[in-house]
Structures are given as structure tokens and as C-alpha cells.
Design a protein around this motif. Structure first.
Motif, short mmCIF file in Angstrom:
data_model
loop_
_atom_site.label_atom_id
_atom_site.label_comp_id
_atom_site.label_asym_id
_atom_site.label_seq_id
_atom_site.Cartn_x
_atom_site.Cartn_y
_atom_site.Cartn_z
N GLU A 105 0.19 -1.14 28.36
CA GLU A 105 1.05 0.04 27.81
C GLU A 105 1.61 1.03 28.86
N GLY A 106 0.93 1.19 30.05
CA GLY A 106 1.24 2.18 30.79
C GLY A 106 1.68 1.84 32.32
N CYS A 107 2.18 0.52 32.45
CA CYS A 107 2.53 0.21 33.92
C CYS A 107 3.53 -0.88 33.92
N VAL A 108 4.37 -0.77 34.90
CA VAL A 108 5.30 -1.94 35.28
C VAL A 108 4.88 -2.40 36.61
N LEU A 109 5.01 -3.72 36.47
CA LEU A 109 4.78 -4.18 37.74
C LEU A 109 6.35 -4.85 38.45
N THR A 110 6.50 -4.36 39.64
CA THR A 110 7.93 -4.66 40.24
C THR A 110 7.56 -6.08 41.33
N VAL A 111 8.13 -7.03 41.13
CA VAL A 111 7.79 -7.88 42.20
C VAL A 111 9.24 -8.10 43.34
N LEU A 112 9.13 -8.04 44.49
CA LEU A 112 10.20 -8.11 45.39
C LEU A 112 10.35 -9.46 46.14
N ALA A 113 11.24 -9.88 45.89
CA ALA A 113 11.22 -11.36 46.37
C ALA A 113 12.10 -11.61 47.49
N ALA A 114 11.72 -12.18 48.46
CA ALA A 114 12.08 -12.56 49.76
C ALA A 114 13.55 -13.19 49.66
N ASP B 84 -7.47 -2.20 25.73
CA ASP B 84 -6.05 -2.54 25.29
C ASP B 84 -5.81 -3.88 25.96
N ALA B 85 -5.94 -4.21 27.14
CA ALA B 85 -5.80 -5.87 27.65
C ALA B 85 -6.24 -6.95 27.13
N GLN B 86 -7.62 -6.72 26.46
CA GLN B 86 -8.17 -7.68 25.85
C GLN B 86 -7.48 -7.89 24.50
N ALA B 87 -7.21 -6.84 23.80
CA ALA B 87 -6.43 -7.14 22.50
C ALA B 87 -4.83 -7.71 22.65
N ALA B 88 -4.32 -7.09 23.85
CA ALA B 88 -2.79 -7.77 23.93
C ALA B 88 -2.46 -7.59 25.51
N PRO B 89 -2.69 -8.54 26.14
CA PRO B 89 -2.91 -8.65 27.54
C PRO B 89 -1.41 -8.16 28.27
N SER B 90 -0.30 -8.28 27.69
CA SER B 90 1.24 -7.78 28.31
C SER B 90 1.96 -7.14 27.41
N GLN B 91 1.84 -5.88 26.96
CA GLN B 91 2.37 -5.33 25.81
C GLN B 91 3.75 -4.59 26.84
N PRO B 92 4.70 -4.43 25.68
CA PRO B 92 5.94 -3.69 26.57
C PRO B 92 5.43 -2.19 26.93
N VAL B 93 6.26 -1.76 27.95
CA VAL B 93 6.04 -0.33 28.25
C VAL B 93 6.87 0.70 27.54
N VAL C 170 7.20 -13.89 47.66
CA VAL C 170 6.92 -12.36 47.26
C VAL C 170 6.84 -11.81 48.75
N ALA C 171 7.72 -10.77 48.69
CA ALA C 171 7.83 -9.88 49.85
C ALA C 171 7.12 -8.47 49.41
N GLY C 172 6.64 -8.16 48.51
CA GLY C 172 6.10 -6.81 48.16
C GLY C 172 6.05 -6.74 46.62
N ALA C 173 5.08 -5.79 46.05
CA ALA C 173 4.98 -5.42 44.80
C ALA C 173 4.45 -3.87 44.63
N PHE C 174 4.78 -3.53 43.44
CA PHE C 174 4.61 -2.02 43.08
C PHE C 174 4.11 -2.03 41.49
N ALA C 175 3.12 -1.35 41.47
CA ALA C 175 2.79 -0.96 40.04
C ALA C 175 2.96 0.49 39.87
N THR C 176 3.66 0.85 38.74
CA THR C 176 4.32 2.01 38.40
C THR C 176 4.05 2.39 36.95
N SER C 177 4.10 3.85 36.73
CA SER C 177 3.94 4.20 35.34
C SER C 177 5.22 4.30 34.70
#
Length: 132
Positions: free
Chosen positions: A87-96, A123-132, A20-27
Motif C-alpha cells: 500500500e505504501g511503496c513504489v519499487l522503481t527498477v533502473l535497467a542498464a 497487509d503483505a500476507q493478505a495481498a502481496p502487491s496492492q496498488p499504490v 538491473v542498474a539500480g533500484a529505489f523504494a519510495t513512498s
């Protein structure tokens, strides 16, 4: 929102996960929530992430493949993966370069789940990984 906690999760993912070279959390609308990615301009990257995630949501829906779960992209010098984080976030993982991009999936999904909990505990307790 708990930006400090989200940033800690991104830093932990990068520090503890080889490749993992970096990561972002974006709306979903392209705002930076937190970033840990040296040498990447966060605002422009967040906008591109939002657009890519929106395309992923639309493509999986149009193809009848259910909810968006991930988008993997490879380039000559590495790759990146997008995951919904609540519901309100996208995790982006940059790979080396040379990293096993699909192999990063378990750690990235666990990070997305933790981020979702930081952003919206109920929300996370009800559904930990909902679509954006």
C-alpha cells in the motif's frame, strides 16, 4: 518501517539480476524509503517516481483496466519500471542499456512482494502487491 531490510532487497535485486542498474523504494508521496542507485539523486527521483506512479494509477483506473501493476519507460540509454510494493511503496527498477526491461519483471515483482512484507507484514500476507 524496516529501511535496512528494504535496502538489502534493493541491493540483492541489483546484484543478482543481470540488467538491473539500480533500484529505489519510495513512498507514494515522494519520500525515499531506500535506494541502491549510483549516480541518481534520490530525493528528486523519488518525487518523480511518485508522480509517475500516481499517473499510472489514474490512467489504469480511467481506462477501466483495473489496478495499477507496472509502468515501463524506455530511453536511449536504458529504461525503468515501476511496480507497487504494498500500500505504501513504489519499487522503481533502473535497467542498464540493452537490458530486457520486460524480462526483469519476475525478479522485480518478487522483490516488490518482499518489500511489501518488510513494510507491512499483515497487509503483505493478505495481498502481496496492492496498488499504490
Amino acid at each position: 518501517m524496516h529501511e535496512a531490510e528494504v535496502r538489502v532487497e534493493l541491493e540483492r535485486l541489483r546484484a543478482d539480476t543481470p540488467g538491473v542498474a539500480g533500484a529505489f523504494a519510495t513512498s507514494p508521496d515522494g519520500l525515499v524509503l531506500a535506494a541502491d542507485a549510483p549516480d541518481v539523486e534520490p530525493d528528486g527521483f523519488a518525487a518523480l517516481t511518485a508522480a509517475a506512479a500516481a499517473v499510472g494509477v489514474r490512467l489504469t483506473g480511467a481506462a477501466g483496466q483495473g489496478d495499477f501493476r507496472e509502468l515501463l519507460l524506455r530511453g536511449d540509454a536504458g529504461g525503468l519500471a515501476l511496480y507497487p510494493a504494498g500500500e505504501g511503496c513504489v519499487l522503481t527498477v533502473l535497467a542498464a542499456p540493452g537490458a530486457d526491461l520486460p524480462g526483469l519483471r519476475p525478479e522485480a515483482r518478487a522483490c516488490a512482494t518482499r518489500i511489501a512484507r518488510h513494510l507491512s507484514p499483515a497487509d503483505a500476507q493478505a495481498a502481496p502487491s496492492q496498488p499504490v
